[in-house]
Design a protein around this motif. Structure first.
Motif, PDB file in Angstrom:
ATOM      1  N   MET A 145      -0.634  -4.489  -8.241  1.00 54.03           N
ATOM      2  CA  MET A 145      -0.269  -5.004  -6.921  1.00 54.03           C
ATOM      3  C   MET A 145       0.297  -3.907  -6.020  1.00 54.03           C
ATOM      4  SD  MET A 145      -1.456  -7.945  -7.102  1.00 54.03           S
ATOM      5  CE  MET A 145      -0.895  -8.664  -5.571  1.00 54.03           C
ATOM      6  N   ILE A 146       0.200  -2.663  -6.474  1.00 51.67           N
ATOM      7  CA  ILE A 146       0.530  -1.488  -5.666  1.00 51.67           C
ATOM      8  C   ILE A 146      -0.768  -0.700  -5.530  1.00 51.67           C
ATOM      9  CG2 ILE A 146       1.828   0.671  -5.531  1.00 51.67           C
ATOM     10  CD1 ILE A 146       3.971  -0.652  -7.308  1.00 51.67           C
ATOM     11  N   GLU A 147      -1.243  -0.546  -4.298  1.00 50.54           N
ATOM     12  CA  GLU A 147      -2.514   0.166  -4.078  1.00 50.54           C
ATOM     13  C   GLU A 147      -2.267   1.515  -3.413  1.00 50.54           C
ATOM     14  OE1 GLU A 147      -6.654  -0.166  -1.575  1.00 50.54           O
ATOM     15  OE2 GLU A 147      -5.638  -2.032  -2.112  1.00 50.54           O
ATOM     16  N   PHE A 148      -2.766   2.562  -4.038  1.00 54.55           N
ATOM     17  CA  PHE A 148      -2.667   3.919  -3.503  1.00 54.55           C
ATOM     18  C   PHE A 148      -3.797   4.142  -2.501  1.00 54.55           C
ATOM     19  CE2 PHE A 148      -3.845   8.478  -3.883  1.00 54.55           C
ATOM     20  CZ  PHE A 148      -2.697   9.016  -3.320  1.00 54.55           C
ATOM     21  N   ILE A 154       5.106   3.311   2.505  1.00 52.51           N
ATOM     22  CA  ILE A 154       4.940   2.100   1.717  1.00 52.51           C
ATOM     23  C   ILE A 154       4.850   0.956   2.720  1.00 52.51           C
ATOM     24  CG2 ILE A 154       5.939   0.552   0.000  1.00 52.51           C
ATOM     25  CD1 ILE A 154       6.677   4.291   0.043  1.00 52.51           C
ATOM     26  N   ILE A 155       3.688   0.281   2.733  1.00 50.38           N
ATOM     27  CA  ILE A 155       3.366  -0.719   3.749  1.00 50.38           C
ATOM     28  C   ILE A 155       3.159  -2.075   3.081  1.00 50.38           C
ATOM     29  CG2 ILE A 155       1.706  -1.348   5.551  1.00 50.38           C
ATOM     30  CD1 ILE A 155       1.121   1.717   5.778  1.00 50.38           C
ATOM     31  N   ASP A 156       3.797  -3.096   3.615  1.00 47.37           N
ATOM     32  CA  ASP A 156       3.661  -4.459   3.110  1.00 47.37           C
ATOM     33  C   ASP A 156       2.200  -4.892   3.233  1.00 47.37           C
ATOM     34  OD1 ASP A 156       3.565  -7.357   3.036  1.00 47.37           O
ATOM     35  OD2 ASP A 156       5.724  -7.378   3.371  1.00 47.37           O
ATOM     36  N   GLY A 157       1.599  -5.328   2.133  1.00 45.49           N
ATOM     37  CA  GLY A 157       0.198  -5.721   2.128  1.00 45.49           C
ATOM     38  C   GLY A 157      -0.096  -6.935   2.984  1.00 45.49           C
ATOM     39  N   ASP A 158       0.857  -7.853   3.103  1.00 44.12           N
ATOM     40  CA  ASP A 158       0.645  -9.072   3.886  1.00 44.12           C
ATOM     41  C   ASP A 158       0.942  -8.869   5.364  1.00 44.12           C
ATOM     42  OD1 ASP A 158      -0.187 -10.697   1.750  1.00 44.12           O
ATOM     43  OD2 ASP A 158       1.888 -11.083   1.178  1.00 44.12           O
ATOM     44  N   TYR A 178       0.874  -1.175   0.000  1.00 44.07           N
ATOM     45  CA  TYR A 178       0.000   0.000   0.000  1.00 44.07           C
ATOM     46  C   TYR A 178       0.906   1.217   0.000  1.00 44.07           C
ATOM     47  CZ  TYR A 178      -3.544  -3.269   1.707  1.00 44.07           C
ATOM     48  OH  TYR A 178      -4.416  -4.326   1.846  1.00 44.07           O
ATOM     49  N   VAL A 179       0.592   2.193  -0.819  1.00 44.14           N
ATOM     50  CA  VAL A 179       1.288   3.479  -0.798  1.00 44.14           C
ATOM     51  C   VAL A 179       0.303   4.446  -0.148  1.00 44.14           C
ATOM     52  CG1 VAL A 179       2.315   5.318  -2.176  1.00 44.14           C
ATOM     53  CG2 VAL A 179       2.631   2.919  -2.855  1.00 44.14           C
ATOM     54  N   VAL A 180       0.546   4.745   1.130  1.00 46.68           N
ATOM     55  CA  VAL A 180      -0.391   5.513   1.943  1.00 46.68           C
ATOM     56  C   VAL A 180       0.098   6.953   2.031  1.00 46.68           C
ATOM     57  CG1 VAL A 180      -1.573   5.640   4.163  1.00 46.68           C
ATOM     58  CG2 VAL A 180      -0.908   3.409   3.238  1.00 46.68           C
ATOM     59  N   PHE A 209      -9.068   0.715   8.337  1.00 48.80           N
ATOM     60  CA  PHE A 209      -9.605  -0.532   8.890  1.00 48.80           C
ATOM     61  C   PHE A 209      -9.702  -1.610   7.817  1.00 48.80           C
ATOM     62  CE2 PHE A 209     -11.273   2.207  12.327  1.00 48.80           C
ATOM     63  CZ  PHE A 209     -10.704   1.533  13.397  1.00 48.80           C
ATOM     64  N   ASP A 210     -10.157  -1.246   6.634  1.00 45.54           N
ATOM     65  CA  ASP A 210     -10.310  -2.228   5.557  1.00 45.54           C
ATOM     66  C   ASP A 210      -8.982  -2.848   5.153  1.00 45.54           C
ATOM     67  OD1 ASP A 210     -13.003  -1.661   5.566  1.00 45.54           O
ATOM     68  OD2 ASP A 210     -12.984  -0.555   3.662  1.00 45.54           O
ATOM     69  N   ARG A 211      -7.888  -2.124   5.339  1.00 46.79           N
ATOM     70  CA  ARG A 211      -6.577  -2.606   4.906  1.00 46.79           C
ATOM     71  C   ARG A 211      -5.701  -3.072   6.066  1.00 46.79           C
ATOM     72  NH1 ARG A 211      -8.759   1.183   1.938  1.00 46.79           N
ATOM     73  NH2 ARG A 211      -8.730   0.926  -0.321  1.00 46.79           N
ATOM     74  N   GLY A 212      -6.169  -2.889   7.291  1.00 43.97           N
ATOM     75  CA  GLY A 212      -5.400  -3.334   8.453  1.00 43.97           C
ATOM     76  C   GLY A 212      -4.179  -2.486   8.746  1.00 43.97           C
TER      77      GLY A 212
END
Length: 152
Positions: free
Chosen positions: A62-65, A103-107, A32-34, A83-86
């Motif tokens: 596979m990169i979500e803004f 930049i946050i690891d999705g898993d 995730y790119v937050v 919340f939806d992305r943890g």
């Protein structure tokens, strides 16, 4: 019955690491790119167009803004996004800090690194791609570009 079935499918998707949209299930992104922003944030006006260009150049599903706008009246949108992305931990850590993207690891939900106004679009894209590759390979990142947590 339909409501129960939708709830069951949504719960199953979350358990499997999938996110549900209207009728399709998508795998969890690599990263995730937050982007932490606000209307009044000067550095945001530099970071945002560069980040947009970097993500357009990467064109990677596979990169979500994920924009987090702390300007007034956006609390519900932000709550759903985190919340939806943890990624509540990062939201709480940087609430009130703006002008950068984490930049946050999705898993694992680990923060891999950040980009800020010292990066041009090309450097942002390269840094995001490198952190994405580290996340895919379950590697640690020793990126020191993230701002200090807030003191709230």
């Amino acid at each position: 019955m339909t409501r129960i079935l939708k709830t069951f499918i949504s719960a199953a998707a979350l358990t499997l690491g999938l996110s549900a949209s209207a009728n399709a299930y998508q795998p969890t992104p690599d990263v995730y790119v937050v982007f932490f922003e606000a209307d009044w944030c000067g550095p945001c006006k530099i970071v945002e167009p560069r980040l947009t260009e970097a993500l357009q150049n990467l064109r990677d599903p596979m990169i979500e803004f994920v924009p987090i706008d702390i300007s007034g009246g956006k609390g519900d949108l932000n709550a759903h996004a985190v919340f939806d992305r943890g990624i509540v931990q990062q939201y709480n850590m940087w609430m009130g800090v703006t002008g950068f993207a984490a930049i946050i690891d999705g898993d694992t939900k680990r923060t891999m690194g950040c980009v800020n106004m010292t990066y041009d679009a090309k450097a942002m894209a390269m840094h995001i791609r490198n952190l994405q590759n580290a996340a895919r390979n379950n590697q640690q990142s020793f990126d020191l570009t993230c701002p200090e947590p807030n003191n709230i």
